[in-house]
Design a protein around this motif. Structure first.
Motif, PDB file in Angstrom:
ATOM      1  N   ARG A 223       0.848  -1.552   0.121  1.00  0.00           N
ATOM      2  CA  ARG A 223       0.300   0.020   0.268  1.00  0.00           C
ATOM      3  C   ARG A 223       1.521   0.800  -0.184  1.00  0.00           C
ATOM      4  O   ARG A 223       2.547   1.008   0.857  1.00  0.00           O
ATOM      5  N   TYR A 227       1.973   0.171   4.606  1.00  0.00           N
ATOM      6  CA  TYR A 227       1.292  -0.175   5.850  1.00  0.00           C
ATOM      7  C   TYR A 227       2.422   0.367   7.203  1.00  0.00           C
ATOM      8  O   TYR A 227       3.568   0.170   7.191  1.00  0.00           O
ATOM      9  N   THR A 228       2.500   0.035   8.702  1.00  0.00           N
ATOM     10  CA  THR A 228       2.755   0.912   9.220  1.00  0.00           C
ATOM     11  C   THR A 228       3.098  -1.020   9.771  1.00  0.00           C
ATOM     12  O   THR A 228       2.466  -1.712   9.742  1.00  0.00           O
ATOM     13  N   GLU A 230       2.990  -2.035  13.066  1.00  0.00           N
ATOM     14  CA  GLU A 230       1.637  -2.671  14.163  1.00  0.00           C
ATOM     15  C   GLU A 230       0.556  -2.801  12.532  1.00  0.00           C
ATOM     16  O   GLU A 230      -0.112  -4.457  13.021  1.00  0.00           O
ATOM     17  N   GLU A 231       0.279  -2.224  12.037  1.00  0.00           N
ATOM     18  CA  GLU A 231      -0.741  -2.593  11.126  1.00  0.00           C
ATOM     19  C   GLU A 231      -0.256  -4.128  10.815  1.00  0.00           C
ATOM     20  O   GLU A 231      -1.169  -5.221  10.579  1.00  0.00           O
ATOM     21  N   LEU A 232       0.837  -4.414  10.134  1.00  0.00           N
ATOM     22  CA  LEU A 232       0.747  -5.734   9.017  1.00  0.00           C
ATOM     23  C   LEU A 232       1.404  -6.839  10.441  1.00  0.00           C
ATOM     24  O   LEU A 232       0.802  -8.428  10.103  1.00  0.00           O
ATOM     25  N   GLN A 233       1.534  -6.254  12.090  1.00  0.00           N
ATOM     26  CA  GLN A 233       0.938  -7.520  12.932  1.00  0.00           C
ATOM     27  C   GLN A 233      -0.423  -7.970  13.277  1.00  0.00           C
ATOM     28  O   GLN A 233      -0.402  -8.705  13.804  1.00  0.00           O
ATOM     29  N   GLY A 234      -0.858  -6.557  13.079  1.00  0.00           N
ATOM     30  CA  GLY A 234      -2.114  -6.777  13.047  1.00  0.00           C
ATOM     31  C   GLY A 234      -3.071  -7.733  12.257  1.00  0.00           C
ATOM     32  O   GLY A 234      -4.046  -8.941  12.924  1.00  0.00           O
ATOM     33  N   TYR A 235      -2.500  -7.928  10.683  1.00  0.00           N
ATOM     34  CA  TYR A 235      -2.989  -9.117  10.013  1.00  0.00           C
ATOM     35  C   TYR A 235      -2.743 -10.224  10.409  1.00  0.00           C
ATOM     36  O   TYR A 235      -2.930 -11.032  10.465  1.00  0.00           O
TER      37      TYR A 235
END
Length: 239
Positions: A223, A227-228, A230-235
């Protein structure tokens, strides 16, 4: 005596064996002299030059274009991008030394150096250690120079010195997974994207960079803006 491409290729293989300690220098020179047809002086130069390239030291005896290109390509393949960075530094020092003699510029070798540096700019390597409080200057839109390259690789090394070689997204460790061939392998991700910067800026490697594995690095940049972490860790957590 003209050094043929075949001689250069054989010399690299023999010099690599000397560097790795599987062949002694005297027998290596003898092999290149009797088996490859090189004179002992040239054989000695080729063996010494590989060692100096791998350690980033200046070498005074010039390798021809094919030999230099072949050495650089195989250094990256056999020893990794860290060693390639050292070899490029050694080549730069050699070319500067050659220029100082007043014999003219090695134009083809300069172009070869620039091409490799351009590649390294897009995938920086492990540099020498620098102080933890040092700021480093980088910029996305600039001429590729050795100074810029050196700043880039110093930033990488300082980041890894702080965070290690484990991916900050998925915690993958290449050495644990692959053994010795995975040792000291990792990508470094800019939290603030270089592509958005039109001028030079001051980068703090500890604040602005993070080590990530190639898979996570690719996903971070799926993107724009990226992505940050933290965002990728969320996935990953959701899965």
């Amino acid at each position: 005596m003209k050094i043929t491409d075949q001689m250069s290729d054989r010399a690299y293989a023999v010099a690599k064996a000397v560097y790795r300690g599987t062949k002694d220098k005297a027998s290596a020179i003898e092999e290149l002299s009797t088996g490859a047809g090189m004179n002992p002086g040239s054989a000695t130069d080729y063996v010494n030059n590989l060692r100096r390239m791998l350690s980033g030291e200046v070498y005074h005896r010039t390798l021809n274009f094919h030999a230099t290109s072949y050495f650089l390509k195989n250094i990256r393949s056999d020893f990794g991008v860290d060693a390639l960075g050292s070899a490029l530094s050694a080549l730069k020092k050699h070319l500067d030394y050659y220029d100082s003699l007043g014999h003219g510029r090695q134009v083809k070798l300069r172009k070869l150096l620039e091409e490799h540096l351009a590649f390294m700019q897009s995938d920086p390597i492990h540099p020498e250690e620098v102080g933890s409080d040092e700021s480093l200057i980088e910029g996305a839109k600039k001429q590729v120079t050795v100074n810029a390259f050196e700043r880039n690789v110093m930033a990488r090394r300082q980041c890894i010195a702080r965070y290690g070689y484990r991916c900050r997204v998925c915690a993958f460790d290449f050495e644990k997974a692959y053994g010795k061939i995975g040792r000291k392998f990792i990508h470094v991700h800019h939290l603030f994207e270089l592509s958005t910067i039109g001028t030079e800026y001051t980068i703090n490697p500890v604040r602005d960079l993070r080590p990530v594995c190639p898979n996570c690095h690719a996903m971070l940049h799926k993107r724009k803006p990226a992505y940050t972490i933290e965002e990728l860790q969320g996935y990953l957590t959701k899965r």
